[in-house]
Design a protein around this motif. Structure first.
Motif, short mmCIF file in Angstrom:
data_model
loop_
_atom_site.label_atom_id
_atom_site.label_comp_id
_atom_site.label_asym_id
_atom_site.label_seq_id
_atom_site.Cartn_x
_atom_site.Cartn_y
_atom_site.Cartn_z
N LYS A 173 0.81 -1.24 0.00
CA LYS A 173 0.00 0.00 0.00
C LYS A 173 0.83 1.28 0.00
CE LYS A 173 -3.84 2.39 2.23
NZ LYS A 173 -4.04 3.14 1.04
N PRO A 174 1.79 1.45 0.92
CA PRO A 174 2.56 2.71 0.88
C PRO A 174 3.42 2.83 -0.39
CG PRO A 174 3.31 1.30 2.69
CD PRO A 174 2.11 0.65 2.09
N LEU A 175 3.85 1.70 -0.94
CA LEU A 175 4.63 1.76 -2.17
C LEU A 175 3.79 2.28 -3.33
CD1 LEU A 175 6.63 -1.60 -1.96
CD2 LEU A 175 7.49 0.72 -1.59
N VAL A 176 2.58 1.76 -3.47
CA VAL A 176 1.69 2.22 -4.54
C VAL A 176 1.28 3.67 -4.29
CG1 VAL A 176 -0.61 1.94 -5.57
CG2 VAL A 176 0.85 -0.06 -5.19
N ASP A 177 0.86 3.96 -3.06
CA ASP A 177 0.39 5.31 -2.75
C ASP A 177 1.46 6.37 -3.03
OD1 ASP A 177 -1.86 3.97 -1.95
OD2 ASP A 177 -1.77 4.58 0.14
N ALA A 178 2.69 6.10 -2.64
CA ALA A 178 3.76 7.09 -2.81
C ALA A 178 4.35 7.07 -4.22
CB ALA A 178 4.87 6.85 -1.79
N ASN A 179 4.74 5.90 -4.71
CA ASN A 179 5.46 5.82 -5.97
C ASN A 179 4.59 6.08 -7.19
OD1 ASN A 179 7.82 5.31 -4.58
ND2 ASN A 179 7.59 3.10 -4.73
N LEU A 180 3.37 5.52 -7.22
CA LEU A 180 2.50 5.78 -8.37
C LEU A 180 2.05 7.23 -8.38
CD1 LEU A 180 1.17 4.70 -10.88
CD2 LEU A 180 -0.73 3.89 -9.48
N THR A 181 1.78 7.80 -7.21
CA THR A 181 1.43 9.22 -7.14
C THR A 181 2.59 10.07 -7.65
OG1 THR A 181 -0.14 8.92 -5.33
CG2 THR A 181 0.84 11.12 -5.57
N ARG A 182 3.81 9.74 -7.27
CA ARG A 182 4.98 10.48 -7.76
C ARG A 182 5.09 10.37 -9.29
NH1 ARG A 182 9.15 7.85 -5.43
NH2 ARG A 182 8.63 8.79 -3.45
N LEU A 183 4.86 9.18 -9.83
CA LEU A 183 4.92 8.97 -11.28
C LEU A 183 3.85 9.80 -11.99
CD1 LEU A 183 6.02 7.43 -13.75
CD2 LEU A 183 4.30 5.68 -13.27
N ILE A 184 2.64 9.81 -11.44
CA ILE A 184 1.55 10.61 -12.04
C ILE A 184 1.93 12.09 -12.05
CG2 ILE A 184 -0.80 11.45 -11.60
CD1 ILE A 184 -1.40 8.57 -10.57
N ARG A 185 2.42 12.60 -10.94
CA ARG A 185 2.76 14.03 -10.86
C ARG A 185 3.95 14.38 -11.75
NH1 ARG A 185 1.60 14.77 -4.39
NH2 ARG A 185 -0.65 14.62 -4.62
N THR A 186 4.94 13.50 -11.82
CA THR A 186 6.10 13.74 -12.68
C THR A 186 5.68 13.75 -14.15
OG1 THR A 186 7.58 12.74 -11.07
CG2 THR A 186 8.39 12.88 -13.33
N THR A 187 4.84 12.80 -14.54
CA THR A 187 4.37 12.73 -15.92
C THR A 187 3.59 13.98 -16.29
OG1 THR A 187 4.27 10.33 -15.77
CG2 THR A 187 3.03 11.35 -17.55
N THR A 188 2.72 14.43 -15.41
CA THR A 188 1.95 15.64 -15.66
C THR A 188 2.87 16.85 -15.79
OG1 THR A 188 0.06 14.74 -14.49
CG2 THR A 188 0.10 17.12 -14.78
N ALA A 189 3.85 16.96 -14.91
CA ALA A 189 4.79 18.09 -14.96
C ALA A 189 5.61 18.05 -16.25
CB ALA A 189 5.72 18.06 -13.75
N LEU A 190 6.06 16.87 -16.67
CA LEU A 190 6.84 16.76 -17.91
C LEU A 190 5.99 17.13 -19.12
CD1 LEU A 190 8.85 13.48 -17.25
CD2 LEU A 190 9.77 15.80 -17.41
N ALA A 191 4.73 16.70 -19.15
CA ALA A 191 3.84 17.04 -20.26
C ALA A 191 3.63 18.55 -20.32
CB ALA A 191 2.51 16.32 -20.13
N SER A 192 3.42 19.17 -19.16
CA SER A 192 3.23 20.63 -19.13
C SER A 192 4.50 21.37 -19.55
CB SER A 192 2.81 21.08 -17.74
OG SER A 192 1.56 20.56 -17.43
N THR A 193 5.65 20.91 -19.06
CA THR A 193 6.92 21.54 -19.43
C THR A 193 7.17 21.43 -20.92
OG1 THR A 193 7.84 21.08 -17.26
CG2 THR A 193 9.42 21.50 -19.03
N CYS A 194 6.92 20.26 -21.47
CA CYS A 194 7.12 20.05 -22.90
C CYS A 194 6.22 20.98 -23.72
CB CYS A 194 6.82 18.58 -23.24
SG CYS A 194 7.03 18.17 -24.96
N ALA A 195 4.97 21.08 -23.31
CA ALA A 195 4.03 21.95 -24.03
C ALA A 195 4.42 23.42 -23.89
CB ALA A 195 2.62 21.71 -23.51
N MET A 196 4.89 23.83 -22.73
CA MET A 196 5.30 25.23 -22.54
C MET A 196 6.52 25.56 -23.40
SD MET A 196 3.00 26.53 -20.75
CE MET A 196 3.68 28.10 -20.33
N LYS A 197 7.45 24.61 -23.52
CA LYS A 197 8.61 24.83 -24.39
C LYS A 197 8.17 24.95 -25.84
CE LYS A 197 12.19 22.83 -21.51
NZ LYS A 197 13.17 21.76 -21.32
N ALA A 198 7.20 24.14 -26.23
CA ALA A 198 6.68 24.23 -27.59
C ALA A 198 6.06 25.60 -27.83
CB ALA A 198 5.66 23.12 -27.84
#
Length: 126
Positions: free
Chosen positions: A72-97
């Motif tokens: 449970k703590p592995l999924v809660d922490a690590n998957l949440t981190r992956l979701i937030r990192t992916t969202t931030a990378l998508a936003s950064t990529c779009a802003m650079k574009a």
């Protein structure tokens, strides 16, 4: 582990097109069966060997819940981190574009605006 099941809940933002912002493991259940427990060593080992079937049953009942408690703590922490990192990378990529070329942004479907990201399907809508 003999059998395991779990569900992962994705908590969504309150935007026009919700995006996942965190995750949580729910309804975790795991069944394990400890078998062929061998104990060696003198008189104590011989006594524990006699108790091996009882020890196997006790351990089998403890392993499943311990697995879910660890997962449970592995999924809660690590998957949440992956979701937030992916969202931030998508936003950064779009802003650079956007900075490079307004046309690139249009071709990318205006991905810098989070309300235009459709996380339920693998595409960006414009």
């Amino acid at each position: 582990v003999k059998k395991a099941a779990a569900s992962i809940i994705l908590n969504a933002s309150q935007e026009t097109r919700p995006r996942p912002i965190s995750s949580s493991l729910r309804n975790c259940s795991a069944a394990a069966k400890v078998t062929a427990l061998k104990v060696k060593g003198g008189l104590t080992g011989a006594l524990l060997e006699l108790l091996a079937p009882w020890i196997e049953r006790k351990l089998s009942g403890e392993v499943g819940p311990a697995l879910c408690g660890t997962l449970k703590p592995l999924v809660d922490a690590n998957l949440t981190r992956l979701i937030r990192t992916t969202t931030a990378l998508a936003s950064t990529c779009a802003m650079k574009a956007r900075r490079r070329n307004e046309r690139d942004l249009q071709q990318a479907g205006a991905a810098s605006r989070s309300d235009l990201l459709d996380w339920r399907t693998p595409r960006v809508t414009a």
